[in-house]
Design a protein around this motif. Structure first.
Motif, PDB file in Angstrom:
ATOM      1  N   TYR A 183      47.557  34.126  79.941  1.00  0.00           N
ATOM      2  CA  TYR A 183      46.630  35.249  79.777  1.00  0.00           C
ATOM      3  C   TYR A 183      45.433  35.052  80.703  1.00  0.00           C
ATOM      4  CZ  TYR A 183      44.029  31.949  76.825  1.00  0.00           C
ATOM      5  OH  TYR A 183      43.347  30.853  76.364  1.00  0.00           O
ATOM      6  N   PRO A 184      44.757  36.130  81.107  1.00  0.00           N
ATOM      7  CA  PRO A 184      43.598  36.002  81.995  1.00  0.00           C
ATOM      8  C   PRO A 184      42.382  35.492  81.227  1.00  0.00           C
ATOM      9  CG  PRO A 184      43.964  38.291  81.447  1.00  0.00           C
ATOM     10  CD  PRO A 184      45.115  37.541  80.848  1.00  0.00           C
ATOM     11  N   PRO A 185      41.678  34.500  81.757  1.00  0.00           N
ATOM     12  CA  PRO A 185      40.568  33.920  81.011  1.00  0.00           C
ATOM     13  C   PRO A 185      39.329  34.802  80.913  1.00  0.00           C
ATOM     14  CG  PRO A 185      40.778  32.863  83.149  1.00  0.00           C
ATOM     15  CD  PRO A 185      41.964  33.759  83.005  1.00  0.00           C
ATOM     16  N   LEU A 186      39.032  35.560  81.954  1.00  0.00           N
ATOM     17  CA  LEU A 186      37.765  36.294  81.959  1.00  0.00           C
ATOM     18  C   LEU A 186      37.633  37.313  80.824  1.00  0.00           C
ATOM     19  CD1 LEU A 186      36.816  36.919  85.698  1.00  0.00           C
ATOM     20  CD2 LEU A 186      35.342  35.945  83.930  1.00  0.00           C
ATOM     21  N   PRO A 187      38.631  38.142  80.568  1.00  0.00           N
ATOM     22  CA  PRO A 187      38.470  39.097  79.458  1.00  0.00           C
ATOM     23  C   PRO A 187      38.240  38.402  78.120  1.00  0.00           C
ATOM     24  CG  PRO A 187      40.285  39.753  80.870  1.00  0.00           C
ATOM     25  CD  PRO A 187      39.877  38.391  81.319  1.00  0.00           C
ATOM     26  N   MET A 188      38.951  37.300  77.880  1.00  0.00           N
ATOM     27  CA  MET A 188      38.721  36.570  76.638  1.00  0.00           C
ATOM     28  C   MET A 188      37.293  36.045  76.571  1.00  0.00           C
ATOM     29  SD  MET A 188      40.477  33.073  75.183  1.00  0.00           S
ATOM     30  CE  MET A 188      41.947  33.852  74.499  1.00  0.00           C
ATOM     31  N   LEU A 189      36.840  35.428  77.657  1.00  0.00           N
ATOM     32  CA  LEU A 189      35.494  34.853  77.648  1.00  0.00           C
ATOM     33  C   LEU A 189      34.444  35.925  77.393  1.00  0.00           C
ATOM     34  CD1 LEU A 189      33.518  32.542  78.027  1.00  0.00           C
ATOM     35  CD2 LEU A 189      33.662  32.911  80.506  1.00  0.00           C
ATOM     36  N   ARG A 190      34.591  37.065  78.007  1.00  0.00           N
ATOM     37  CA  ARG A 190      33.588  38.121  77.824  1.00  0.00           C
ATOM     38  C   ARG A 190      33.469  38.543  76.360  1.00  0.00           C
ATOM     39  NH1 ARG A 190      35.903  40.519  83.013  1.00  0.00           N
ATOM     40  NH2 ARG A 190      34.394  39.947  84.629  1.00  0.00           N
ATOM     41  N   GLU A 191      34.578  38.477  75.634  1.00  0.00           N
ATOM     42  CA  GLU A 191      34.545  38.860  74.216  1.00  0.00           C
ATOM     43  C   GLU A 191      33.914  37.788  73.336  1.00  0.00           C
ATOM     44  OE1 GLU A 191      37.762  41.030  72.278  1.00  0.00           O
ATOM     45  OE2 GLU A 191      38.895  40.856  74.145  1.00  0.00           O
ATOM     46  N   ILE A 192      34.159  36.537  73.643  1.00  0.00           N
ATOM     47  CA  ILE A 192      33.758  35.466  72.722  1.00  0.00           C
ATOM     48  C   ILE A 192      32.498  34.734  73.140  1.00  0.00           C
ATOM     49  CG2 ILE A 192      36.173  35.113  72.070  1.00  0.00           C
ATOM     50  CD1 ILE A 192      36.090  32.482  73.718  1.00  0.00           C
ATOM     51  N   VAL A 193      31.949  35.041  74.321  1.00  0.00           N
ATOM     52  CA  VAL A 193      30.908  34.199  74.907  1.00  0.00           C
ATOM     53  C   VAL A 193      29.698  33.946  73.991  1.00  0.00           C
ATOM     54  CG1 VAL A 193      29.801  36.104  76.191  1.00  0.00           C
ATOM     55  CG2 VAL A 193      29.603  33.731  77.011  1.00  0.00           C
ATOM     56  N   PRO A 194      29.266  34.883  73.135  1.00  0.00           N
ATOM     57  CA  PRO A 194      28.105  34.556  72.288  1.00  0.00           C
ATOM     58  C   PRO A 194      28.349  33.396  71.329  1.00  0.00           C
ATOM     59  CG  PRO A 194      28.495  36.921  72.331  1.00  0.00           C
ATOM     60  CD  PRO A 194      29.703  36.271  72.938  1.00  0.00           C
ATOM     61  N   HIS A 195      29.608  33.079  71.078  1.00  0.00           N
ATOM     62  CA  HIS A 195      29.938  32.055  70.090  1.00  0.00           C
ATOM     63  C   HIS A 195      30.397  30.738  70.719  1.00  0.00           C
ATOM     64  CE1 HIS A 195      29.696  35.314  67.186  1.00  0.00           C
ATOM     65  NE2 HIS A 195      30.492  36.008  67.963  1.00  0.00           N
ATOM     66  N   VAL A 196      30.351  30.658  72.047  1.00  0.00           N
ATOM     67  CA  VAL A 196      30.828  29.463  72.749  1.00  0.00           C
ATOM     68  C   VAL A 196      29.746  28.387  72.754  1.00  0.00           C
ATOM     69  CG1 VAL A 196      31.566  28.546  74.988  1.00  0.00           C
ATOM     70  CG2 VAL A 196      32.462  30.732  74.180  1.00  0.00           C
ATOM     71  N   VAL A 197      30.106  27.185  72.261  1.00  0.00           N
ATOM     72  CA  VAL A 197      29.153  26.074  72.226  1.00  0.00           C
ATOM     73  C   VAL A 197      29.576  24.909  73.110  1.00  0.00           C
ATOM     74  CG1 VAL A 197      28.286  26.615  69.913  1.00  0.00           C
ATOM     75  CG2 VAL A 197      30.228  25.036  70.179  1.00  0.00           C
ATOM     76  N   HIS A 198      30.767  24.984  73.677  1.00  0.00           N
ATOM     77  CA  HIS A 198      31.259  23.889  74.513  1.00  0.00           C
ATOM     78  C   HIS A 198      32.297  24.460  75.464  1.00  0.00           C
ATOM     79  CE1 HIS A 198      31.647  19.626  75.400  1.00  0.00           C
ATOM     80  NE2 HIS A 198      32.958  19.663  75.260  1.00  0.00           N
ATOM     81  N   VAL A 199      32.371  23.894  76.670  1.00  0.00           N
ATOM     82  CA  VAL A 199      33.271  24.419  77.698  1.00  0.00           C
ATOM     83  C   VAL A 199      34.041  23.283  78.344  1.00  0.00           C
ATOM     84  CG1 VAL A 199      33.378  25.569  79.956  1.00  0.00           C
ATOM     85  CG2 VAL A 199      31.849  26.452  78.177  1.00  0.00           C
ATOM     86  N   HIS A 200      35.362  23.468  78.445  1.00  0.00           N
ATOM     87  CA  HIS A 200      36.206  22.593  79.261  1.00  0.00           C
ATOM     88  C   HIS A 200      36.441  23.282  80.597  1.00  0.00           C
ATOM     89  CE1 HIS A 200      38.232  20.271  75.703  1.00  0.00           C
ATOM     90  NE2 HIS A 200      36.972  19.934  75.900  1.00  0.00           N
ATOM     91  N   VAL A 201      36.263  22.528  81.664  1.00  0.00           N
ATOM     92  CA  VAL A 201      36.470  23.074  83.004  1.00  0.00           C
ATOM     93  C   VAL A 201      37.730  22.462  83.599  1.00  0.00           C
ATOM     94  CG1 VAL A 201      35.522  23.355  85.319  1.00  0.00           C
ATOM     95  CG2 VAL A 201      33.985  23.374  83.333  1.00  0.00           C
ATOM     96  N   LYS A 202      38.718  23.302  83.808  1.00  0.00           N
ATOM     97  CA  LYS A 202      39.875  22.938  84.614  1.00  0.00           C
ATOM     98  C   LYS A 202      40.396  24.188  85.273  1.00  0.00           C
ATOM     99  CE  LYS A 202      43.447  22.687  80.904  1.00  0.00           C
ATOM    100  NZ  LYS A 202      42.685  22.279  79.710  1.00  0.00           N
ATOM    101  N   ASP A 203      41.281  23.990  86.236  1.00  0.00           N
ATOM    102  CA  ASP A 203      41.814  25.118  86.978  1.00  0.00           C
ATOM    103  C   ASP A 203      43.309  24.871  87.189  1.00  0.00           C
ATOM    104  OD1 ASP A 203      41.900  27.513  88.354  1.00  0.00           O
ATOM    105  OD2 ASP A 203      40.428  26.934  89.881  1.00  0.00           O
ATOM    106  N   ALA A 204      44.041  25.941  87.423  1.00  0.00           N
ATOM    107  CA  ALA A 204      45.493  25.828  87.554  1.00  0.00           C
ATOM    108  C   ALA A 204      46.026  27.027  88.318  1.00  0.00           C
ATOM    109  CB  ALA A 204      46.153  25.757  86.175  1.00  0.00           C
ATOM    110  N   ARG A 205      47.235  26.869  88.800  1.00  0.00           N
ATOM    111  CA  ARG A 205      47.934  27.991  89.427  1.00  0.00           C
ATOM    112  C   ARG A 205      49.409  27.907  89.071  1.00  0.00           C
ATOM    113  NH1 ARG A 205      46.560  24.920  94.271  1.00  0.00           N
ATOM    114  NH2 ARG A 205      48.398  23.752  94.966  1.00  0.00           N
ATOM    115  N   ALA A 206      50.083  29.018  89.182  1.00  0.00           N
ATOM    116  CA  ALA A 206      51.513  29.051  88.908  1.00  0.00           C
ATOM    117  C   ALA A 206      52.267  28.327  90.010  1.00  0.00           C
ATOM    118  CB  ALA A 206      51.994  30.496  88.803  1.00  0.00           C
TER     119      ALA A 206
END
Length: 284
Positions: A183-206
């Motif tokens: 699933y695309p990360p950006l739409p999810m993040l935009r919905e939940i961002v007020p409740h985010v208290v911690h972030v994992h940073v990684k990246d990937a491609r098919a």
């Protein structure tokens, strides 16, 4: 943009704690997120091993940003024994107090063969009780967008946070998990961002034959830079914790820590943060 704090899941760099501390020190950072030490989850360490680890961290001046638990993860279906989760939380509450770690990473349970309504009901009941216990201990449970009932859906994450209504249950957003789970990360993040208290940073491609290839932040399809911008525009001031998955992939029970890859991913994140859109925020 607020100042950001940088950390990394230490066992992605090395299995032993000394190697984990050295890896973040090489980056010029002083924070770890702990998952395993010597291959053993923090909650499963014996008391002597935990005391040695806590002492080592204190002597090194390395803070602990969060502790990863197995509560609700891919190895514990919702049909399993809830007492295992309660016991683990009680152990981690004591250990997080020693470490000064404010967050415990949790997920929302595989279905164990249940239909969706019953699966969701049991997840809510379990996390409500765990959040009550965490609140008593001054801890926050950070639910990750990974395994479980709410792992891939923003509406279910919001259902958990709003429905349970506890300050001890918030969200952990892993930027790269969307690519891995389809699933695309950006739409999810935009919905939940007020409740985010911690972030994992990684990246990937098919990759070939439907496989996912994990790459340094900014080199894949997770739109890491845009996710960081969304976080900062919404006032995110928590930790950015790298979880490269370059060699170690715990959910597949494969690989081992890779210090070189870990450091390369840390440097890639620093380059993203040095962009003009982020440069005003600095680091602390």
């Amino acid at each position: 943009m607020p100042q950001v704090r940088l950390a990394g899941l230490g066992d992605e760099a090395a299995p032993d704690l000394a190697g984990q501390i050295d890896a973040v020190a090489e980056l010029g950072w002083n924070r770890l997120e702990l998952r395993t030490i010597g291959g053993t989850p923090v909650a499963a360490l014996d008391e002597d091993a935990f005391r040695r680890a806590a002492g080592h961290l204190e002597r090194a001046g390395t803070a602990v940003a969060a502790v990863a638990s197995k509560i609700g993860d891919w190895s514990r279906p919702v049909t399993g024994d809830f007492a295992d989760d309660v016991r683990e939380l009680e152990v981690l509450a004591r250990r997080c107090a020693v470490l000064g770690a404010p967050l415990v990473r949790v997920m929302s349970y595989p279905h164990g063969g249940l239909d969706e309504p019953e699966w969701g009901r049991r997840v809510r009941a379990r996390l409500r009780e765990l959040a009550r216990r965490a609140e008593d201990h001054g801890l926050v449970l950070a639910h990750e967008n990974c395994a479980g009932w709410a792992g891939e859906r923003a509406d279910r994450m919001l259902d958990l946070v709003a429905g349970i209504g506890s300050p001890a249950l918030r969200l952990l957003f892993d930027i790269g998990n969307g690519v891995a789970h389809g699933y695309p990360p950006l739409p999810m993040l935009r919905e939940i961002v007020p409740h985010v208290v911690h972030v994992h940073v990684k990246d990937a491609r098919a990759g070939a034959r439907g496989q996912v290839v994990f790459v340094p932040p900014g080199e894949g399809e997770a739109r890491v830079a845009e996710c960081l911008d969304v976080l900062f525009r919404n006032g995110y001031g928590g930790v950015l914790s790298i979880e490269p998955h370059v060699k170690l992939q715990p959910h597949l029970r494969s690989g081992t820590g890779d210090r070189e890859g870990f450091v390369a991913c840390g440097r890639a994140l620093e380059r993203l943060l040095a962009r003009p859109a982020c440069a005003a925020g600095g680091r602390r």
